[in-house]
Motif scaffolding. Sequence first.
Motif, short mmCIF file in Angstrom:
data_model
loop_
_atom_site.label_atom_id
_atom_site.label_comp_id
_atom_site.label_asym_id
_atom_site.label_seq_id
_atom_site.Cartn_x
_atom_site.Cartn_y
_atom_site.Cartn_z
N ALA A 80 10.09 -18.40 12.49
CA ALA A 80 11.02 -18.27 13.69
C ALA A 80 11.29 -16.40 14.28
N LEU A 81 11.49 -15.87 13.76
CA LEU A 81 11.30 -14.09 13.74
C LEU A 81 10.30 -13.55 14.59
N ILE A 82 9.63 -13.98 14.63
CA ILE A 82 7.98 -13.24 14.97
C ILE A 82 8.11 -13.60 16.43
N GLY A 83 7.99 -12.21 17.09
CA GLY A 83 6.81 -12.82 18.91
C GLY A 83 8.83 -12.49 18.92
N ALA A 84 9.83 -12.73 18.91
CA ALA A 84 11.40 -12.20 19.03
C ALA A 84 11.43 -10.96 19.56
N MET A 85 12.48 -10.65 20.15
CA MET A 85 12.82 -8.99 20.42
C MET A 85 13.96 -9.35 20.36
N ALA A 86 14.85 -7.96 19.08
CA ALA A 86 16.68 -7.82 20.02
C ALA A 86 17.10 -7.58 20.92
N GLY A 87 18.24 -8.65 20.95
CA GLY A 87 19.13 -9.28 21.80
C GLY A 87 18.81 -10.31 22.12
N GLU A 88 17.60 -10.99 21.11
CA GLU A 88 16.91 -12.16 21.69
C GLU A 88 18.10 -13.23 20.46
N ALA A 89 18.01 -14.60 20.35
CA ALA A 89 18.78 -15.23 19.97
C ALA A 89 17.67 -16.92 19.53
N VAL A 90 17.11 -17.04 17.96
CA VAL A 90 15.63 -18.00 17.93
C VAL A 90 16.35 -19.20 17.38
N ALA A 91 16.37 -20.15 17.46
CA ALA A 91 16.36 -21.24 17.00
C ALA A 91 15.67 -21.74 15.20
N PHE A 92 16.90 -22.24 14.59
CA PHE A 92 16.22 -22.02 13.23
C PHE A 92 16.76 -23.34 12.51
N GLY A 93 16.34 -23.46 11.40
CA GLY A 93 16.88 -24.73 10.83
C GLY A 93 17.18 -25.87 11.85
N GLY A 94 16.47 -26.27 12.20
CA GLY A 94 17.30 -27.65 13.66
C GLY A 94 17.93 -26.50 14.22
N LYS A 95 18.95 -25.61 14.90
CA LYS A 95 19.88 -25.27 15.34
C LYS A 95 19.01 -24.63 16.40
N ALA A 96 19.59 -24.40 17.93
CA ALA A 96 19.33 -23.36 18.59
C ALA A 96 20.10 -22.42 18.39
N ASP A 97 19.13 -21.45 18.95
CA ASP A 97 20.12 -20.08 19.13
C ASP A 97 21.06 -20.22 17.66
N ALA A 98 20.60 -20.22 16.68
CA ALA A 98 20.80 -20.19 14.72
C ALA A 98 20.93 -18.55 14.21
N VAL A 99 19.98 -17.73 14.87
CA VAL A 99 20.00 -16.37 15.14
C VAL A 99 19.51 -15.35 15.40
N GLU A 100 20.73 -14.44 15.64
CA GLU A 100 21.27 -13.60 17.08
C GLU A 100 20.15 -12.07 15.99
N ILE A 101 18.51 -11.72 16.50
CA ILE A 101 18.56 -10.46 16.08
C ILE A 101 18.94 -9.56 17.00
N LEU A 102 19.39 -9.04 16.77
CA LEU A 102 19.87 -7.27 16.26
C LEU A 102 19.74 -6.20 16.77
N ASP A 103 18.30 -5.79 15.70
CA ASP A 103 17.53 -4.40 16.20
C ASP A 103 16.22 -4.91 15.03
N VAL A 104 15.21 -4.46 16.27
CA VAL A 104 13.56 -4.27 15.64
C VAL A 104 13.07 -3.07 15.50
N ALA A 105 12.44 -2.32 14.25
CA ALA A 105 12.28 -1.06 13.11
C ALA A 105 10.86 -1.70 13.17
N ASN A 106 9.54 -1.18 14.01
CA ASN A 106 8.06 -1.71 13.95
C ASN A 106 7.76 -0.52 13.26
N PRO A 107 6.74 0.01 12.56
CA PRO A 107 5.78 0.94 11.67
C PRO A 107 5.41 1.25 13.16
N ALA A 108 5.52 3.15 12.70
CA ALA A 108 4.61 3.87 13.86
C ALA A 108 3.09 4.07 13.77
#
Length: 154
Positions: free
Chosen positions: A126-154
């Motif tokens: 559900a999270l892969i491909g999303a960005m910080a600030g987005e909300a994604v669907a999870f468990g059959g609920k739209a906007d169930a997960v809010e992505i607060l921050d994303v840190a990627n390895p250098a």
Amino acid sequence: MSVAFRRESDEEHLEPKFELPIPPGPNWVTPRGAELTRAKVAEVEAALAAAAEEDERTRLQRELRYWNTRAATAEPAPAPAEDEVGIGSVVTIRLHGQTRTLTIVGHDEADPAQDRIAYAAPLARALIGAMAGEAVAFGGKADAVEILDVANPA
């Protein structure tokens, strides 16, 4: 001779020993996951060299086949775009009102108790491909997960 008097071997009543299951799909690994796999191969090889009992040797040989296969098929995970969730990302989310920080990793590196989830896990998918600030669907609920921050390895 009657079947009632035939001596059956003890082996006939043992559960069959199957190979350890290999997760389907590509064997994507993070740099840490690749190192853990190599370390596991070395650990099992050392245990096999020290094992004296046949049952233990058989179990370790089976485990070694699994880890050798995982090491041979390991592929570096594709690098996610900047600020995009991908394999190797450390993601802070809000789910059901609770904030959690997760790391998305390969199958063999996954440890949910340490907040390391496999990329094939439903939450990771559900999270892969999303960005910080987005909300994604999870468990059959739209906007169930809010992505607060994303840190990627250098």
